[in-house]
Design an enzyme around this catalytic site. Structure first.
Site, mmCIF file in Angstrom:
data_model
loop_
_atom_site.group_PDB
_atom_site.id
_atom_site.type_symbol
_atom_site.label_atom_id
_atom_site.label_comp_id
_atom_site.label_asym_id
_atom_site.label_seq_id
_atom_site.Cartn_x
_atom_site.Cartn_y
_atom_site.Cartn_z
ATOM 1 N N CYS A 144 88.371 0.555 58.077
ATOM 2 C CA CYS A 144 89.087 1.487 59.205
ATOM 3 C C CYS A 144 89.486 1.293 59.987
ATOM 4 O O CYS A 144 90.443 1.087 60.994
ATOM 5 C CB CYS A 144 89.648 3.231 58.402
ATOM 6 S SG CYS A 144 88.319 3.032 57.191
ATOM 7 N N CYS A 189 92.424 -1.385 50.355
ATOM 8 C CA CYS A 189 92.898 0.309 49.631
ATOM 9 C C CYS A 189 94.317 0.809 50.393
ATOM 10 O O CYS A 189 94.851 1.264 49.768
ATOM 11 C CB CYS A 189 92.179 0.675 51.056
ATOM 12 S SG CYS A 189 92.523 0.393 53.102
HETATM 13 FE FE1 FES Z 1 91.213 1.954 53.594
HETATM 14 FE FE2 FES Z 1 90.384 3.504 55.434
HETATM 15 S S1 FES Z 1 90.216 3.444 53.530
HETATM 16 S S2 FES Z 1 91.876 2.114 56.497
#
Ligand code: FES
Length: 129
Positions: A104, A35
């Site tokens: 996360c 991400c």
């Molecule tokens: Fe990767 Fe939240 S989407 S840390």
């Protein structure tokens, strides 16, 4: 759109302990290549306890809420206890995270852990004389 708990929204809108510590005793930076989110934790240690914990997070809403929660959970704890903070315990304290957002909370626990290890390795190396 993932559905967030009220706790997540609260920590996302009003994150606690945002910022950097001047002359920190330990720093831990982690990122998720998928991400692209990044988290850095700063710790100040006194008498084997986390006297202060701050963070900078460039990431999604859940990552910010997680960082905020991790910093609250860690502050005042002994190093041993703080190292036992797990992604699961953070997610539980946030009253749950959507499944696709669980990584996360991994980041948060990892970044804190890294900052504590950084402190421990500096101490061992006798950095401060
Ligand atoms: Fe990767 Fe939240 S989407 S840390």
């Amino acid at each position: 759109m993932p559905v967030y708990s009220e706790k997540v929204m609260d920590h996302f809108m009003n994150p606690r302990n945002v910022g950097e510590i001047e002359n920190p005793d330990g720093v831990g930076e982690v990122g998720n290549p998928v991400c692209g989110d990044m988290m850095t934790f700063y710790v100040k240690v006194k008498d084997n306890r986390l006297e202060d914990v701050k963070f900078r997070t460039f990431g999604c809403g859940a990552a910010i809420a997680v960082s905020s929660m991790v910093s609250e959970m860690a502050k005042g704890k002994t190093l041993e206890k703080a190292m036992k903070i797990t992604p699961r315990s953070v997610a539980d304290k946030l009253e749950g995270l959507p499944k696709q957002k669980f990584h996360c909370s991994n980041l948060g626990a990892q970044a804190l852990n890294k900052a504590i290890k950084d402190y421990l390795s500096k101490k061992k190396g006798g950095g401060k004389k």
